[in-house]
Write a protein that holds these residues in place. Structure first.
Motif, PDB file in Angstrom:
ATOM      1  N   GLU A 119       0.854  -1.182   0.000  1.00 46.49           N
ATOM      2  CA  GLU A 119       0.000   0.000   0.000  1.00 46.49           C
ATOM      3  C   GLU A 119       0.894   1.238   0.000  1.00 46.49           C
ATOM      4  N   ALA A 120       0.574   2.195  -0.861  1.00 42.55           N
ATOM      5  CA  ALA A 120       1.459   3.353  -1.034  1.00 42.55           C
ATOM      6  C   ALA A 120       0.655   4.616  -1.288  1.00 42.55           C
ATOM      7  N   ASN A 121       1.180   5.730  -0.804  1.00 42.44           N
ATOM      8  CA  ASN A 121       0.618   7.032  -1.109  1.00 42.44           C
ATOM      9  C   ASN A 121       1.417   7.675  -2.233  1.00 42.44           C
ATOM     10  N   PRO A 122       0.758   8.393  -3.138  1.00 42.72           N
ATOM     11  CA  PRO A 122       1.461   8.980  -4.282  1.00 42.72           C
ATOM     12  C   PRO A 122       2.646   9.865  -3.900  1.00 42.72           C
TER      13      PRO A 122
ATOM     14  N   ARG B 155      -2.405  14.541   1.318  1.00 45.27           N
ATOM     15  CA  ARG B 155      -1.200  15.352   1.143  1.00 45.27           C
ATOM     16  C   ARG B 155      -0.812  15.514  -0.323  1.00 45.27           C
ATOM     17  N   HIS B 156      -1.176  14.581  -1.174  1.00 49.37           N
ATOM     18  CA  HIS B 156      -0.762  14.671  -2.576  1.00 49.37           C
ATOM     19  C   HIS B 156      -1.720  15.551  -3.369  1.00 49.37           C
ATOM     20  N   THR B 157      -1.252  16.017  -4.514  1.00 50.67           N
ATOM     21  CA  THR B 157      -2.064  16.850  -5.396  1.00 50.67           C
ATOM     22  C   THR B 157      -2.750  15.988  -6.444  1.00 50.67           C
ATOM     23  N   ALA B 158      -3.712  16.585  -7.141  1.00 54.30           N
ATOM     24  CA  ALA B 158      -4.391  15.880  -8.221  1.00 54.30           C
ATOM     25  C   ALA B 158      -3.404  15.526  -9.335  1.00 54.30           C
TER      26      ALA B 158
END
Length: 390
Positions: A108-111, A148-151
């Protein structure tokens, strides 16, 4: 990462393959809607992986002689920890058991964690499936969710992951405060246009004791009504179904061959071992079945990872029946009508419930097997509850 363990460690491989889960409980901050066990103190990461190694070695008797077909590294946010720690744990596991030639190792990872050379490092460590916590491709929704990440990062990182990994999944949330159906359709189209092979769709759930629940109670935010959320879920079924995605589980849609091997193993009641605080396990031994859960506290886990089990039970015949009904409906494999009649005491009440659900358009029956319709997926737990009551 080694692909298999030495012969003296593995011995004779068991017939039933095993899946593994490790809960990495670290996040930079807690999202408003999240009720998972996590901590935001990142200075314990090294100590956690030391404890994880101790717990894994203690489980050696359960790992030796087993083929492992799936490993899922979840959390928390495992993508924020140093890759060398993930690789070290995978190597330790591989020394104790035997990975199948097509083992699926998912992270599992966040961009925002996947810039630079991180994807290449993850691949080198043995990760071959990424589950991206995108949640939305729209700036307003990301802001409402506190992501926290942008589009732009969501789109760019997803596209790069698709270029590097054969297996990629994206999480999307609908029912965000202020969200409209047209917004949701844009999110679905964004994932579909990228040809993401696996999409998990979650209706925003207001869980007790979360920041979101407190904000709603104070009137600061409002989430869409249930009918609106239901229409969003129906839109996901129609939109993704028309693009060739199989709706193989309540929240999951996959192109052919891209289902989550670990998750499907859990829903099909195949054995799995969990490591880390709050992790769950399900094992079979000499005809008995048992479930256990580790304590959901990091300090207790760090103090004694060998003795961190907070709950354990041997399942009764009734427990097995209940699980079979709930989980079979959840993955829509077909619930045998005679199985229902044989294992409960509903009698005529079962026929009444079946007729009611047929009339509502929630189920269909084919070859004496009960299947949920798209609308029925919304009521899966209610339907299961009616089938097992009494």
């Amino acid at each position: 990462m080694s692909e298999s363990c030495p012969d003296h460690a593995c011995g004779q491989a068991s017939e039933e393959p095993l899946s593994l889960y490790v809960h990495v409980p670290f996040c930079r901050r807690r999202c408003s809607y999240c009720d998972f066990f996590l901590v935001t103190r990142l200075d314990h990461i090294e100590a956690f992986f030391n404890a994880l190694a101790v717990e894994t070695l203690a489980a050696a008797p359960l790992l030796r002689g087993r083929r492992v077909k799936a490993v899922h590294i979840g959390g928390g946010t495992p993508s924020l920890v140093p890759v060398r720690l993930l690789a070290g744990w995978l190597d330790l596991v591989a020394s104790l058991c035997m990975f199948t030639s097509d083992v699926e190792i998912a992270l599992e990872a966040n961009p925002e964690d996947l810039g630079g050379n991180s994807m290449a490092e993850l691949q080198a460590a043995g990760i071959n499936r990424l589950s991206l916590g995108v949640q939305s491709f729209l700036p307003r929704k990301l802001s409402a969710l506190g992501r926290r990440h942008t589009a732009e990062e969501a789109s760019v990182i997803t596209a790069e992951a698709l270029n590097r990994f054969a297996a990629v999944s994206v999480d999307l949330i609908c029912g965000v405060p202020g969200e409209t159906l047209p917004e949701w359709l844009v999110d679905l189209q964004a994932a579909r246009s990228l040809v993401v092979p696996h999409i998990s769709v979650y209706m925003l759930s207001v869980e007790p004791k979360t920041i979101l629940e407190r904000s709603i109670a104070k009137g600061r935010v409002r989430v869409p009504e249930e009918a609106v959320q239901a229409s969003m879920y129906a839109a996901a079924i129609d939109t993704l179904g028309s693009s060739g995605y199989q709706h193989y589980e309540v929240s999951n849609f996959a192109l052919s061959g891209h289902h989550s091997r670990y998750n499907l193993a859990c829903w099909m009641r195949e054995p799995y071992l969990g490591f880390g605080p709050s992790a769950h396990s399900f094992m079979r031994d000499d005809g008995s079945e048992r479930r256990r859960a580790n304590a959901g506290t990091l300090m207790r886990y760090l103090d004694n990872p060998r003795e961190c089990v907070a709950f354990e039970e041997i399942l009764s015949e009734e427990d097995r029946f209940v699980e079979q009904v709930f989980l079979t409906l959840r993955i829509n494999l077909g619930l045998d009508v005679e199985f229902l009649r044989k294992h409960n005491k509903l009698g005529l009440n079962l026929s009444t419930a079946v007729e009611d659900f047929l009339a509502r358009g929630w189920i269909v029956i084919e070859n004496d097997q009960i299947f949920l319709t798209g609308k029925g997926f919304l009521f899966a737990d209610h339907i299961a509850g009616e089938f097992i009551s009494g």
